[in-house]
Enzyme design. Structure first.
Site, PDB file in Angstrom:
ATOM      1  N   LYS A  74       0.862  -1.188   0.000  1.00 18.89           N
ATOM      2  CA  LYS A  74       0.000   0.000   0.000  1.00 18.89           C
ATOM      3  C   LYS A  74       0.899   1.239   0.000  1.00 18.89           C
ATOM      4  O   LYS A  74       1.912   1.268   0.739  1.00 18.89           O
ATOM      5  CB  LYS A  74      -0.889  -0.039   1.250  1.00 18.89           C
ATOM      6  CG  LYS A  74      -1.949   1.045   1.318  1.00 18.89           C
ATOM      7  CD  LYS A  74      -2.840   0.850   2.551  1.00 18.89           C
ATOM      8  CE  LYS A  74      -3.975   1.860   2.616  1.00 18.89           C
ATOM      9  NZ  LYS A  74      -4.868   1.647   3.784  1.00 18.89           N
ATOM     10  N   SER A 149      -9.742   1.526   2.513  1.00 15.88           N
ATOM     11  CA  SER A 149      -8.884   2.331   1.679  1.00 15.88           C
ATOM     12  C   SER A 149      -7.792   1.547   0.961  1.00 15.88           C
ATOM     13  O   SER A 149      -7.216   2.061   0.000  1.00 15.88           O
ATOM     14  CB  SER A 149      -8.218   3.418   2.534  1.00 15.88           C
ATOM     15  OG  SER A 149      -7.380   2.832   3.511  1.00 15.88           O
ATOM     16  N   SER A 173      -9.976  -0.859   6.741  1.00 13.71           N
ATOM     17  CA  SER A 173      -9.371  -0.726   5.406  1.00 13.71           C
ATOM     18  C   SER A 173      -8.605  -1.930   4.891  1.00 13.71           C
ATOM     19  O   SER A 173      -8.152  -1.914   3.750  1.00 13.71           O
ATOM     20  CB  SER A 173      -8.452   0.492   5.370  1.00 13.71           C
ATOM     21  OG  SER A 173      -9.226   1.648   5.222  1.00 13.71           O
TER      22      SER A 173
END
Ligand code: GLN
Length: 470
Positions: A74, A149, A173
């Site tokens: 990420k 996310s 997330s």
């Protein structure tokens, strides 16, 4: 191929890390333009890492438990010299001077980081639609969101671009995008995984964890990244727990609590799969009881005070002086303002305003102080529940993957995507999302298993039962 099988093949010299990387890069090249999963692919760095693993194998040195396994990161995890943006214009062009502990540990275990994945800006969102660099598409249906996310990391694994990925989970997330993309996601106990090098959103809630296509792969990845790190003051002072060894522990004799607040309001297809999961656990020897934990209903409201409050403070550092982008102006205050006005997107600005308000003199007790009291009540409610049962069961998300734009007009509708995941973060405890059946349009559904702090081995063993029954 699973990460475990790939690493075993690389260790035996049957597959080279270089070939494994080439396979990942081909999958990325085939679909990244369409899906917008990676913001940056670090071809040179990955090739060098893969060669180092191949050299270790050739010279008889131990290449590590994740030898040659490509991993996606990420883009809120700092990687030295490699662009790290948190999907925000304000960090465009920034190259961190240091590497996150989790990335160092993956590399030490032989894994090969392939690149940085898209996310909601500063991890604020549930669909990746707030990324400054465009949304990620769900590989299972490109008309729909992958969740967020950590949508890019979930999509990378679901699209076969990497067998493993790391995300961060502040309010859901990791678990919610795992559910929407049909893969496994783990939110570890707060403090189990070092946050050193994670770009902070809400520091008392943020936790890094793995995405994988199987429970066993997720367990192995978590074993590699977990364990004490002196560079994170909230890191638990103990080594990584044994997880892979407990995968086949099963659920015989375990007490499982199906929590009404963790399914209420979910779509009928989601509720049906949670009920089916309860039956599967029962068939495997667990005793399932139905519970109500009314405090969980307060989670969303408390989270949307605590998380923005911490975010408003964490994001004060982006002033145009220390990181990334600067918008020039005649004097310092005007430069700060111009940089932040242009650098941050609408959702980030909304959170900064909410958080600043909640912390302001005169409102602090009424908002932030109240939210902290709710948080304590929630911790106590979970503690009472775990006196009765070993594991809690519920939905991960209220629906299957939704369509682009469906929730962007109404922030509250978007915030409700995390209504079932947020309580775990507030309590600092552990939870796993495991794919279990399908719903509307044949899309995957994730069910959530929750446990007290440090219960990862128990949760992964229960998730393994569901994986087999699914
Ligand atoms: N969707 C939640 C939010 O927008 C949670 C995000 C996260 O876990 N990073 O805050």
């Amino acid at each position: 191929m699973s990460a475990i099988d790939l690493a075993a093949s690389v260790r035996r010299g049957e597959v080279t890390a270089t070939d494994a990387l080439a396979t990942a890069l081909r999958a990325i090249d085939a679909r990244n333009d369409e899906l917008n999963v990676f913001l940056h692919v670090d071809r040179d760095g990955a090739e060098a890492r893969a060669r180092a693993v191949d050299d270790a194998v050739a010279s008889g040195r131990d290449p590590g438990p994740l030898a040659g396994v490509p991993v996606a990161l990420k883009d809120n995890l700092c990687t030295r010299g490699v662009p790290t943006t948190a999907s925000s214009r304000i960090l465009e062009g920034w190259r961190p001077p240091y590497t996150a502990t989790v990335v160092e540990r993956l590399v030490a275990a032989g894994a090969v980081p392939v690149g940085k994945t898209n996310l909601d800006e500063f991890a604020m969102g549930s669909s990746t639609e707030t990324s400054a660099f465009g949304p990620t598409r769900n590989p299972l249906d490109p008309e729909r969101v992958p969740g967020g996310s950590s949508g890019g990391s979930a999509a990378a694994v679901a699209a076969g671009m990497a067998p493993l990925a790391l995300g961060s989970d502040t309010g859901g997330s990791i678990r919610q995008p795992a559910a929407l993309c049909g893969i496994v996601g783990v939110k570890p106990t707060y403090g189990l995984v070092s946050r050193y090098g994670l770009i902070a959103f809400a520091s008392s809630l943020d936790q890094i964890g793995p995405f994988a296509t199987s429970v066993a792969d997720a367990a192995l990845c978590l074993e590699v990244i977990a364990g004490h790190d002196p560079r994170d003051t909230t890191s638990l002072p103990e080594p990584a727990p044994a997880l892979v060894d407990h995968l086949d522990d099963g659920v015989a004799g375990r007490r499982v609590g199906l929590v009404s607040e963790l399914v209420e309001g979910a779509d009928a297809d989601v509720v049906a799969q949670v009920e089916r999961a309860a039956a599967a656990l029962e068939a495997a020897g667990a005793q399932v009881v139905r519970l109500s934990i009314p405090e969980l209903r307060l989670g969303l409201s408390a989270y949307y005070l605590i998380a923005p409050a911490e975010a408003s403070s964490n994001l004060a550092r982006y002033d145009g002086v220390r990181y990334g982008r600067r918008v020039a102006a005649d004097e310092l205050g005007a430069m700060n303002e111009a940089t932040r006005t242009l650098g941050f997107g609408d959702e980030v600005k909304r959170r900064i305003m909410l958080g600043t308000y909640a912390l302001s003199a005169g409102y602090y007790d009424a908002y932030y102080g109240q939210a902290l009291k709710v948080r304590t009540r929630m911790i106590e409610a979970f503690r009472r529940a775990y006196e009765q049962v070993d594991v809690l069961l519920g939905a991960t998300a209220p629906s299957v993957a939704f369509r682009f734009g469906e929730k962007t007009a109404n922030p509250l509708a978007m915030y409700l995507s995390d209504v079932f995941t947020i309580p775990t973060n507030l309590a600092g405890e552990a939870a796993v999302s495991v794919p279990f059946g399908t719903g509307e349009a044949g899309l995957p559904i994730g069910v959530q298993l929750l446990g007290p702090g440090r219960s990862e081995a128990r949760l992964l063993a229960a998730a393994r039962v569901l994986e087999v029954a699914s």
